[in-house]
Motif scaffolding. Structure first.
Motif, PDB file in Angstrom:
ATOM      1  N   LYS A   1      -8.582  11.309  10.078  1.00 40.37           N
ATOM      2  CA  LYS A   1      -8.140  12.367  10.963  1.00 40.37           C
ATOM      3  C   LYS A   1      -9.113  12.438  12.149  1.00 40.37           C
ATOM      4  CE  LYS A   1      -6.064  15.120   7.303  1.00 40.37           C
ATOM      5  NZ  LYS A   1      -5.774  14.007   6.502  1.00 40.37           N
TER       6      LYS A   1
ATOM      7  N   TYR B   1       0.829  -1.210   0.000  1.00 41.27           N
ATOM      8  CA  TYR B   1       0.000   0.000   0.000  1.00 41.27           C
ATOM      9  C   TYR B   1       0.861   1.257   0.000  1.00 41.27           C
ATOM     10  CZ  TYR B   1      -3.512   3.413   1.378  1.00 41.27           C
ATOM     11  OH  TYR B   1      -4.330   4.509   1.412  1.00 41.27           O
ATOM     12  N   GLN B   2       1.983   1.204   0.667  1.00 39.16           N
ATOM     13  CA  GLN B   2       2.869   2.356   0.747  1.00 39.16           C
ATOM     14  C   GLN B   2       3.543   2.663  -0.581  1.00 39.16           C
ATOM     15  OE1 GLN B   2       5.406   1.394   4.036  1.00 39.16           O
ATOM     16  NE2 GLN B   2       3.788   1.699   5.539  1.00 39.16           N
TER      17      GLN B   2
ATOM     18  N   PRO C   1      -5.152   0.633   6.125  1.00 35.08           N
ATOM     19  CA  PRO C   1      -4.630   1.909   5.618  1.00 35.08           C
ATOM     20  C   PRO C   1      -5.690   3.016   5.611  1.00 35.08           C
ATOM     21  CG  PRO C   1      -4.011   0.124   4.155  1.00 35.08           C
ATOM     22  CD  PRO C   1      -4.977  -0.435   5.147  1.00 35.08           C
ATOM     23  N   LEU C   2      -6.942   2.645   5.368  1.00 39.29           N
ATOM     24  CA  LEU C   2      -8.008   3.641   5.357  1.00 39.29           C
ATOM     25  C   LEU C   2      -8.247   4.203   6.755  1.00 39.29           C
ATOM     26  CD1 LEU C   2     -10.557   1.874   2.995  1.00 39.29           C
ATOM     27  CD2 LEU C   2      -8.958   3.693   2.434  1.00 39.29           C
TER      28      LEU C   2
ATOM     29  N   ASP D   1       2.044   3.075  -3.303  1.00 44.91           N
ATOM     30  CA  ASP D   1       1.111   3.924  -4.047  1.00 44.91           C
ATOM     31  C   ASP D   1       0.747   3.358  -5.418  1.00 44.91           C
ATOM     32  OD1 ASP D   1      -0.573   6.125  -3.960  1.00 44.91           O
ATOM     33  OD2 ASP D   1       0.841   7.383  -5.065  1.00 44.91           O
TER      34      ASP D   1
ATOM     35  N   GLN E   1      -6.100   4.233   9.218  1.00 43.33           N
ATOM     36  CA  GLN E   1      -4.933   5.022   9.615  1.00 43.33           C
ATOM     37  C   GLN E   1      -4.951   6.415   8.995  1.00 43.33           C
ATOM     38  OE1 GLN E   1      -2.035   1.734   8.715  1.00 43.33           O
ATOM     39  NE2 GLN E   1      -1.078   2.605  10.547  1.00 43.33           N
ATOM     40  N   ALA E   2      -5.576   6.556   7.847  1.00 45.44           N
ATOM     41  CA  ALA E   2      -5.625   7.845   7.172  1.00 45.44           C
ATOM     42  C   ALA E   2      -6.684   8.774   7.760  1.00 45.44           C
ATOM     43  CB  ALA E   2      -5.884   7.638   5.675  1.00 45.44           C
TER      44      ALA E   2
END
Length: 58
Positions: free
Chosen positions: A55, A26-27, A49-50, A29, A52-53
């Protein structure tokens, strides 16, 4: 949100090898396709990943 916090909240002790590989991929991109047997943790691999993104203040 930190990965350790997410895993602790979900009571998950460690990720599977497929989930670890997904995090690394995932990193990069690039597009991802997860092909793995039922019960291997694809949903968590996709969602980590979602989450973690996100806010916390939004």
């Amino acid at each position: 949100m930190e990965l350790s916090d997410i895993l602790r909240n979900l009571k998950i002790e460690q990720l599977t090898p497929m989930q670890e590989a997904t995090r690394e991929a995932y990193q990069s991109d690039k597009d991802l396709v997860l092909l793995s047997p039922t019960g291997s943790g694809k949903t968590l691999a996709f969602l980590l990943p979602l989450v973690q993104a996100l806010k916390p203040d939004v």
